[in-house]
Structure formats: structure tokens, C-alpha cells
Design a protein around this motif. Structure first.
Motif: not given
Length: 269
Positions: A186-193, A204-217
């Protein structure tokens, strides 16, 4: 100006401005040349660096790498001279996975990673590798490129051009197909996909799944265009880069613009 890395240059000089380095990684088989001109659409406080992996573009005389750790070592060496400055990473397609893994490494090393941008990319967390199989033929690789839509037909139909391109394409697809996400990475920094509304390769669902790769926003945006919306047509690229510029705004707000001849705000077209 967009700087292509790595470059045989003297040590990076100390800077007095409160800017940010944006490191960009191309997708499978692609070259850093795709990012040319991006600086004209971003704030003057953002220095754009396009990372050239081995085996294509300015490094076409080198052998493409098929070991992920070796490739990440290569990319990290290009970035480390800038690691004392605030940095962000942006990757297109499989380049987003490489950007994610590179950002993880830099965070663990204590570098000031501020944000990861992914464009037209399935989440790293949704990738579990594919079982070993036979090596694809050149025609199968061409068909895969054709389906993505980013390679002009005259290039695909040219045996000479494809002989130059296919080694890097083959190596990158090998890595992409066999990439396996390590749970808990997990990244600490925010992620924008970002996702293209007409992208037939990435949902779109596969792109939204980036949300589980970060502890940030985490934020996700849909923008007009297909799989190659960050590069063409211009009507798709411009709103995408404006959105990137907005996301980077908080990290560059203290920049005065005194050290650069570029405008302080993104170019408007």
C-alpha cells in the motif's frame, strides 16, 4: 521542456523553488517520447520527466528487460538523483503498475512521494499473474496491439517497423501478464486514477480498484477518449492534463514562478 530519463548528466543542482518533479512511465512497448509537450499544459512549478525503459526510443540499442525487479532497479536509478525533491508518478496502462511499484520503493526509501496518477490501467491489486504458457507469435502480438488502438496501421503493416518494436512489446507484455500483486503493498500517498469513457481494454470498475492500493485519499475520474486518451486526440489529452494540474495544485501553490519563463498556470486551448 520534458526531460527524458535516464540522461548522462552531472548531478542534479540544488533548487530554491518549491516545485515538484512528475515522473511519467509509458505503457507496454511504448516510448517516453509520448510525453513530449506535456509541460505546456502543466503549472510552471511542475518539472516533467519521462522515463525511458530499456529497449525502445532513446534506449533502443539496449535489451528489453523481462525481470520485474531488474526493470524496477533500472527505473529507480534514473529517479534517485531527484529523490530529495517532492515527486509524483504517472503511468499509462502497464506503465501505471510500474509507477506504482516504483513509488512504493521510493516511499520505503524515505523519498517525498506526493501522489500517484494512473491512466487507462487496471489496478495492480487486480492482477494475480497468468500461468506460464507458450510464447505468443509476432502475429498474436500485432493483434493485441491492434486491439488496443494506439499503433497506426501503417506501422503494424510494416515488417521493418515491427521488427524494431516487437522485442520491447514482447518483453513488456510478458511482464504485464505475469505481474502478481503482493497483498498489503500500500502506498501512503494519495492515488488518482483516470479512465477513458471509450476505453474497450480497461473497464471503469478495474480503474476504481486502484483505491485498495493506498492508505491515502483515492479519487477516480472518467475523461473522454479511448485507451490512449492521455496522448491523442488533443480533445482528450487537454482535459486530462488540466485535471492532473488541478490535482497537483496544492503541492505547487507556494511556487513564485521567478525561476522559469513558463506561465504559472496550465496553457488553455
Amino acid at each position: 521542456m520534458v526531460t527524458v530519463l535516464p540522461v548522462p548528466a552531472p548531478p542534479v543542482p540544488a533548487r530554491s523553488w518549491a516545485g515538484l518533479c512528475l515522473f511519467c512511465l509509458p505503457g507496454a512497448g511504448a516510448s517516453a517520447g509520448l510525453f513530449g509537450g506535456w509541460d505546456r499544459h502543466l503549472p510552471a512549478a511542475v518539472e516533467v520527466y519521462a522515463i525511458e525503459p530499456p529497449g525502445r526510443g532513446l534506449r533502443s540499442d539496449e535489451k528489453p528487460l523481462t525481470c520485474l525487479d531488474d526493470l524496477l532497479d533500472d527505473l529507480q536509478r534514473a529517479v534517485m538523483p531527484y529523490a530529495r525533491y517532492p515527486m509524483a508518478f504517472l503511468g499509462h496502462s502497464f506503465g501505471a503498475v510500474l509507477a506504482f511499484e516504483l513509488a512504493l520503493r521510493l516511499e520505503r526509501a524515505g523519498a517525498p512521494v506526493r501522489r500517484l496518477f494512473t491512466a487507462a490501467a487496471r489496478s495492480a491489486a487486480g492482477r494475480d499473474g497468468s500461468p506460464p504458457g507458450r510464447e505468443p507469435t509476432d502475429e498474436e502480438l500485432k493483434a493485441r496491439l491492434r486491439a488496443l488502438g494506439g499503433t497506426p496501421e501503417p506501422v503494424l503493416d510494416s515488417d521493418e517497423m515491427m521488427a524494431l518494436l516487437l522485442p520491447a512489446v514482447r518483453a513488456d507484455f510478458f511482464l504485464a501478464d505475469r505481474y502478481r500483486y503482493r497483498p498489503g503493498s500500500l502506498l501512503a500517498c494519495p492515488v488518482t486514477a483516470f479512465a477513458g469513457t471509450e476505453d474497450q481494454a480497461v473497464s471503469w470498475e478495474a480503474v476504481q480498484a486502484w483505491g485498495v492500493c493506498t492508505r491515502g485519499r483515492f479519487t477516480a475520474h472518467q475523461v473522454p477518449g479511448g485507451h490512449f486518451f492521455p496522448f491523442f486526440p488533443q480533445a482528450a489529452r487537454t482535459p486530462f492534463l488540466r485535471a492532473v494540474a488541478e490535482e497537483l495544485g496544492p503541492y505547487t501553490s507556494s511556487y513564485t514562478g521567478a525561476e522559469s519563463g513558463r506561465p504559472d498556470t496550465p496553457e488553455r486551448e
